[in-house]
Design an enzyme around this catalytic site. Structure first.
Site, PDB file in Angstrom:
ATOM      1  CD  GLU A   1      -8.797   0.388   7.944  1.00  0.00           C
ATOM      2  OE1 GLU A   1      -8.684  -0.555   8.754  1.00  0.00           O
ATOM      3  OE2 GLU A   1      -8.093   1.421   8.018  1.00  0.00           O
TER       4      GLU A   1
ATOM      5  CG  ASP B   1      -0.303  -0.545   2.483  1.00  0.00           C
ATOM      6  OD1 ASP B   1       0.937  -0.498   2.583  1.00  0.00           O
ATOM      7  OD2 ASP B   1      -1.025  -1.016   3.368  1.00  0.00           O
TER       8      ASP B   1
ATOM      9  CG  ASN C   1      -8.953  -1.944  12.099  1.00  0.00           C
ATOM     10  OD1 ASN C   1      -7.963  -2.543  11.671  1.00  0.00           O
ATOM     11  ND2 ASN C   1      -9.486  -0.915  11.477  1.00  0.00           N
TER      12      ASN C   1
ATOM     13  CG  HIS D   1      -5.784  -2.592   8.935  1.00  0.00           C
ATOM     14  ND1 HIS D   1      -5.877  -1.250   9.263  1.00  0.00           N
ATOM     15  CD2 HIS D   1      -4.470  -2.894   9.105  1.00  0.00           C
ATOM     16  CE1 HIS D   1      -4.700  -0.790   9.605  1.00  0.00           C
ATOM     17  NE2 HIS D   1      -3.820  -1.762   9.524  1.00  0.00           N
TER      18      HIS D   1
HETATM   19  C1  F6R Z   1       1.531  -1.643   6.202  1.00  0.00           C
HETATM   20  C2  F6R Z   1       0.173  -2.167   6.280  1.00  0.00           C
HETATM   21  C3  F6R Z   1      -0.585  -2.256   7.561  1.00  0.00           C
HETATM   22  C4  F6R Z   1       0.279  -2.588   8.791  1.00  0.00           C
HETATM   23  C5  F6R Z   1      -0.579  -2.632  10.044  1.00  0.00           C
HETATM   24  C6  F6R Z   1       0.247  -2.905  11.295  1.00  0.00           C
HETATM   25  O1  F6R Z   1       2.017  -1.681   4.882  1.00  0.00           O
HETATM   26  O2  F6R Z   1      -0.349  -2.513   5.275  1.00  0.00           O
HETATM   27  O3  F6R Z   1      -1.595  -3.230   7.424  1.00  0.00           O
HETATM   28  O4  F6R Z   1       0.912  -3.820   8.582  1.00  0.00           O
HETATM   29  O5  F6R Z   1      -1.253  -1.414  10.200  1.00  0.00           O
HETATM   30  O6  F6R Z   1       1.127  -1.842  11.498  1.00  0.00           O
HETATM   31  P1  F6R Z   1       2.241  -1.866  12.650  1.00  0.00           P
HETATM   32  O7  F6R Z   1       3.255  -2.879  12.245  1.00  0.00           O
HETATM   33  O8  F6R Z   1       2.800  -0.468  12.649  1.00  0.00           O
HETATM   34  O9  F6R Z   1       1.533  -2.224  13.910  1.00  0.00           O
END
Ligand code: F6R
Length: 242
Positions: A143, A67, A136, A138
Site C-alpha cells: 500500500e 500474495d 491507490n 498498490h
Molecule cells: C493481486 C494483487 C493486487 C491486484 C490489484 C488490482 O494479487 O496483488 O495488487 O492486482 O488490487 O486488482 P484488480 O485486478 O481486481 O483491479
C-alpha cells in the site's frame, strides 16, 4: 517503461497472454510471477484456451504468486489458492509442487514470509512478474508508503483495498484485514515486469503513475525505475492521461 495501449479489456487479455506465452515457449523452465484480482482473469482464460488448442506445456514452469490473505486456508473460496485453481492451475499441466503461494494459515506468519522470500531467491528469482494495480497505486498488497526495499511480509490492507475487494465476498466485514505479500524490493528483482490496467476506475491512478514523480506514496511509480517494465492498458484506463 514501455506503454502498450490497447482498445479494450479483451485486447488487453490477448496481448498479455501473447507475451506470457512467448516467454513460456522461449524458456520451458520459466519462473513466472502471478497476480490475482479481476484484471488477470481473462489473461488466464486465454492461456487455458491456448493450452487446449495448441498444447503449450507448463510442466517445467514454476509459478510464484504475489500474495495471499492472512487467515484464509487454501480451500477457502476467496483465498488466492482457490482463485488460481479455478482460473489457471486446474486447466493446464502445471505441477503442484512447482506452484507457490504464501500460506495464509501458517502458524507463524513471519516465518512463512521469510521462507517465501528465501524460496524465491533460491529458485533463481522471478523471470517475469505479472501485476495489476490498485486504485491507490498498490502493487501486490504494498500500500502507499511502503518502502521500496521491502521484502515479503505481513501487511495491513488499506480500507480502499478492502472496499475494492469486497465484491468477491458476501459482505465487506468478511474481507480479511491483513495479507502476506511480496515486497516492492522482491517485485523489483524480477527480470521483467508486466503491469495490466483496465477500466475507468484505474484512470486516476494511471494518470498519477505516468505523470507524477516516482514516490513511495504511489507504489506502482517505482516501475519507472525498472529496466524491463511494460504496461498494457486499455483506452479507459488511459483516458485521463494528457
Ligand atoms: C493481486 C494483487 C493486487 C491486484 C490489484 C488490482 O494479487 O496483488 O495488487 O492486482 O488490487 O486488482 P484488480 O485486478 O481486481 O483491479
Amino acid at each position: 517503461m514501455k506503454i502498450i495501449q490497447v482498445k479494450d479489456y479483451e485486447e488487453l487479455c490477448q496481448k498479455a497472454a501473447q507475451i506470457l506465452l512467448q516467454r513460456v515457449k522461449d524458456n520451458r523452465r520459466l519462473r513466472l510471477g502471478l497476480a490475482t484480482g479481476g484484471t488477470p482473469v481473462g489473461v488466464y482464460r486465454n492461456m487455458v484456451q491456448d493450452h487446449l488448442d495448441h498444447g503449450t506445456s507448463y510442466r517445467e514452469i514454476q509459478t510464484f504468486n504475489l500474495d495471499e490473505y492472512l487467515g484464509l486456508a487454501p480451500d477457502h473460496p476467496q483465498s488466492y489458492h482457490a482463485y488460481m485453481e479455478e482460473h489457471l492451475f486446474r486447466w493446464v499441466d502445471l505441477q503442484p509442487n512447482k506452484t507457490h503461494i504464501p500460506d495464509g494459515k501458517a502458524a507463524d506468519p513471519e516465518a512463512e514470509c521469510r521462507r517465501y522470500e528465501e524460496m524465491i531467491q533460491q529458485q533463481g528469482g522471478i523471470d517475469l512478474q505479472l501485476l495489476g494495480i490498485g486504485v491507490n497505486g498498490h502493487i501486490g498488497f504494498n500500500e502507499p508508503g511502503t518502502p521500496f526495499d521491502s521484502t515479503t511480509r505481513v501487511v495491513q490492507l488499506a480500507e480502499s483495498t478492502r472496499r475494492a475487494n469486497a465484491r468477491f465476498f458476501s459482505e465487506q466485514e468478511e474481507v480479511p484485514t491483513h495479507a502476506i505479500t511480496m515486497g516492492i524490493g522482491t517485485i523489483m528483482k524480477s527480470r521483467e515486469i508486466l503491469l495490466l490496467a483496465s477500466g475507468t476506475s484505474k484512470a486516476p491512478v494511471m494518470r498519477s503513475m505516468l505523470q507524477q514523480e516516482v514516490s513511495e506514496q504511489l507504489p506502482a511509480s517505482v516501475l519507472k525505475r525498472h529496466p524491463r517494465a511494460q504496461v498494457i492498458a486499455d483506452q479507459d484506463a488511459l483516458s485521463l492521461v494528457e
